[in-house]
Structures are given as C-alpha cells and as structure tokens.
Design an enzyme around this catalytic site. Sequence first.
Site, PDB file in Angstrom:
ATOM      1  N   GLY A 117       0.813  -1.217   0.000  1.00 28.32           N
ATOM      2  CA  GLY A 117       0.000   0.000   0.000  1.00 28.32           C
ATOM      3  C   GLY A 117       0.843   1.261   0.000  1.00 28.32           C
ATOM      4  O   GLY A 117       0.391   2.326   0.437  1.00 28.32           O
ATOM      5  N   GLY A 118       2.058   1.154  -0.503  1.00 29.34           N
ATOM      6  CA  GLY A 118       2.991   2.278  -0.451  1.00 29.34           C
ATOM      7  C   GLY A 118       2.679   3.419  -1.380  1.00 29.34           C
ATOM      8  O   GLY A 118       3.322   4.471  -1.306  1.00 29.34           O
TER       9      GLY A 118
ATOM     10  N   PHE B 237      -2.271   7.081   0.589  1.00 29.74           N
ATOM     11  CA  PHE B 237      -2.106   8.336   1.328  1.00 29.74           C
ATOM     12  C   PHE B 237      -1.040   8.209   2.408  1.00 29.74           C
ATOM     13  O   PHE B 237      -0.005   8.884   2.375  1.00 29.74           O
ATOM     14  CB  PHE B 237      -3.456   8.755   1.910  1.00 29.74           C
ATOM     15  CG  PHE B 237      -3.382   9.792   2.996  1.00 29.74           C
ATOM     16  CD1 PHE B 237      -2.661  10.963   2.819  1.00 29.74           C
ATOM     17  CD2 PHE B 237      -4.036   9.592   4.206  1.00 29.74           C
ATOM     18  CE1 PHE B 237      -2.582  11.916   3.824  1.00 29.74           C
ATOM     19  CE2 PHE B 237      -3.984  10.532   5.211  1.00 29.74           C
ATOM     20  CZ  PHE B 237      -3.253  11.695   5.020  1.00 29.74           C
TER      21      PHE B 237
ATOM     22  N   GLY C 261       0.772   5.441   3.138  1.00 35.87           N
ATOM     23  CA  GLY C 261       1.908   4.668   2.651  1.00 35.87           C
ATOM     24  C   GLY C 261       2.927   5.494   1.895  1.00 35.87           C
ATOM     25  O   GLY C 261       4.142   5.307   2.072  1.00 35.87           O
TER      26      GLY C 261
ATOM     27  N   ALA D  99      -1.361  -1.761   3.232  1.00 38.87           N
ATOM     28  CA  ALA D  99      -2.419  -2.041   2.254  1.00 38.87           C
ATOM     29  C   ALA D  99      -3.705  -2.434   2.970  1.00 38.87           C
ATOM     30  O   ALA D  99      -3.726  -3.364   3.782  1.00 38.87           O
ATOM     31  CB  ALA D  99      -1.971  -3.167   1.320  1.00 38.87           C
ATOM     32  N   ALA D 100      -4.784  -1.731   2.675  1.00 45.40           N
ATOM     33  CA  ALA D 100      -6.077  -2.024   3.304  1.00 45.40           C
ATOM     34  C   ALA D 100      -7.159  -1.174   2.668  1.00 45.40           C
ATOM     35  O   ALA D 100      -6.893  -0.096   2.123  1.00 45.40           O
ATOM     36  CB  ALA D 100      -6.025  -1.745   4.809  1.00 45.40           C
TER      37      ALA D 100
ATOM     38  N   TYR E   8     -15.225  -2.664   9.289  1.00 45.81           N
ATOM     39  CA  TYR E   8     -13.834  -2.232   9.138  1.00 45.81           C
ATOM     40  C   TYR E   8     -13.059  -2.450  10.432  1.00 45.81           C
ATOM     41  O   TYR E   8     -11.933  -2.979  10.422  1.00 45.81           O
ATOM     42  CB  TYR E   8     -13.800  -0.755   8.732  1.00 45.81           C
ATOM     43  CG  TYR E   8     -12.424  -0.138   8.793  1.00 45.81           C
ATOM     44  CD1 TYR E   8     -11.392  -0.625   8.000  1.00 45.81           C
ATOM     45  CD2 TYR E   8     -12.154   0.943   9.637  1.00 45.81           C
ATOM     46  CE1 TYR E   8     -10.126  -0.063   8.050  1.00 45.81           C
ATOM     47  CE2 TYR E   8     -10.898   1.510   9.691  1.00 45.81           C
ATOM     48  CZ  TYR E   8      -9.888   1.006   8.906  1.00 45.81           C
ATOM     49  OH  TYR E   8      -8.625   1.558   8.948  1.00 45.81           O
TER      50      TYR E   8
ATOM     51  N   ASN F 174      -6.966   9.669  14.030  1.00 46.94           N
ATOM     52  CA  ASN F 174      -7.491  10.312  12.816  1.00 46.94           C
ATOM     53  C   ASN F 174      -6.364  10.986  12.041  1.00 46.94           C
ATOM     54  O   ASN F 174      -5.954  12.107  12.370  1.00 46.94           O
ATOM     55  CB  ASN F 174      -8.579  11.326  13.177  1.00 46.94           C
ATOM     56  CG  ASN F 174      -9.864  10.644  13.593  1.00 46.94           C
ATOM     57  OD1 ASN F 174      -9.945  10.051  14.658  1.00 46.94           O
ATOM     58  ND2 ASN F 174     -10.870  10.709  12.739  1.00 46.94           N
TER      59      ASN F 174
END
Length: 350
Positions: A7-8, A11, A13, A75-76, A178, A207
């Site tokens: 997930g690099g 945002f 990552g 990554a998610a 989630y 957040n």
Amino acid sequence: MLILVTGGAGFIGSHIVTALAGAGHTVRVLDALLPAAHRTAPPIPEGVDRRHADVRDAAAVADALRGVDAVCHQAAMVGLGKDLSDAPAYVGCNDLGTAVLLAGMAEAGVHRLLLASSMVVYGEGRYECAGHGVVRPGPRRVADLEAGRFEPPCPVCGEPLASGPVDEDAPADPRNVYAATKLAQEHLAAAWARATGGRVAALRYHNVYGPGMPRDTPYAGVASLFRSALARGEAPRVFEDGGQRRDFVHVRDVAGANLAALTGLEHLPQGTARAYNVGSGEPHTVGETATALAAAYGGPMPVVTGEYRLGDVRHITASSRRLREELGWQPEIRFAQGMEEFAAAPLRAG
C-alpha cells in the site's frame, strides 16, 4: 535495510515511503492501485522499486519479499464504508490480504513487521462514571440518536460519563466491519509472530490527515470529507452535534512513528506483538476541526446537521504515552499548524 511497503502508493503509505527513503533505507512498494484510491499518479520518490500487484496474489508477494529485511503493511480498505454490502470487500482485502502476506513472510524468513492498525479496534474510548468508575458503554441506540442524545450514559446507572484518552491495554470492542477486520489483522500478526519468532509493532493510528488525502469518496476520513466540501464551494456537514472528540494526527508524524517503530522492533522479544497508539495527544471535536479548516480555507462555515451513522462512536482519543516513552517518538505538527497546511494542500482524486 530493504523495506517492503504494501500500500505504499496510498495516502499514508506514500508518506512512509518518503520518510524511509529519506532515512537511508531502500524501499520496495507493492500496491494494487485500486481505482477507489488512485485516480491520479501516486507520489512515489525516484529510485523506489514499484510493484503493481495485489497483496492477495501469493506469487507477487513471494517475489516482492525477496531480500527484504522488514515489511511495513499499509495495504487495506479504510473507512467505515457505506453499509454491510461492503463486508466481503473489507474482509477480503484486509484479512485475506494480511494472511497471504504473513504466509509469504514465514516462507521467506522475514521476521519484522510494522502493521497499520487503527483506533477503531477500541470502539468507544475510555469513559468514567462518578459512581461506578471506568465503564464500557453499550451499543448506541437508534432512539437516542434520533432524539439527539448523542452522549453515551453509564451502562449501570444511566448518569453522564466523562471521557478520556484510551491506552493500549483497553479491551477491544470493534463496532463496524472495518474495525473487526483491523482487529483480525492484529490477531493474525500476533499468531504469525508466535509461530515464527517474528516481531510485530501494531500502530493504532488515530485520525490521520494531511496532504494527499483522497477526496470525494465515502471511504475517506472526516477531515478529507470536510476539505472536499470546501473545495467544491460547499459548507462542511458535521454529523451529530459536532461534539465528538477525536485525536487528529498529521500524516508526517505518522510516518515518523513508523520510523521509530522500525528501530523499536529490534528491542522486542522474539514472538512478540506490541500495540502502540499513534495520536497527537491534542484532542479536538469534529466541529472544531471543521471550523478550523473552513476558516483556514476561507470557505463557508460548517453546518451541524444532527445526522448520524450507527457504526460511529462518540469519543475516541489517544494516550500515546507508550510510543513516546518506549520508542522516543514525539509528534511535531500541532493542530493549528496542520490544519492551516491541510486547508491549502492538494487532495488526491478518489
């Protein structure tokens, strides 16, 4: 070290990749570039090894793990989602993806993992009743929310509660799909650590906001939703009465927390998974955040709607004492400074 960042291109990552490269590490990125998060080219520094593949692709994961010293798993699918129809996608991406990655790490002999977890694993934050001490509020009731009774009462006597910062030893209480997937990721990682002698730092982000957040997507964080509205010339819409307390932490501070945790992994015993809250320590209400962004942007002031989402929690703020004391991390960007920057920063098309 050679660090694989899943997930690099996302945002958070992408900011972590920049921080790792700036600290002298060699970085490899594995990202599926899903359209919901990537309508524009991701900001990846030059010289970074980029792999376009899904973390659920075992062959691609095995290839990406060659020669790697540590993995930073970002990554998610993120956010509350729209409704329960999102559940299979969340579970598939977050939990199956993590399982495939961990299996590949076990096969490749990679024993260090930074896991992007979330404050959502706690459900509601820490509450104290004057008469009954620390308590856990029950599920929020539709009748109360419809009537504008947003504050959770004491589950024993019904009296008002005082909220405070939650620490890592608080019991988990995921209240939406989630959240359940993020807690499952932690459990999978802990099982992997015990089985392989690995070390895990699970970073429970609060957040996160900052430059490069995706815009105009139901999966974005509340700060991005407010900023997207302002970019459209609209007033930010604040749910409930705006009094929900959160800990807004800047994305560059989150990247710094990952750097600190990477070093801290060396000091964890083998077979250990350790959770760390990542928050600014400077709680603000959602209403205050919308107002600060609108004022800095020069756009219309927020509208408090009284609307609600049943899966939301009322108050959740962080005690990041463990991260500060054990790993020496300190947030550097104060709320006012961060919101001023965020109001002028470009967003990523979502």
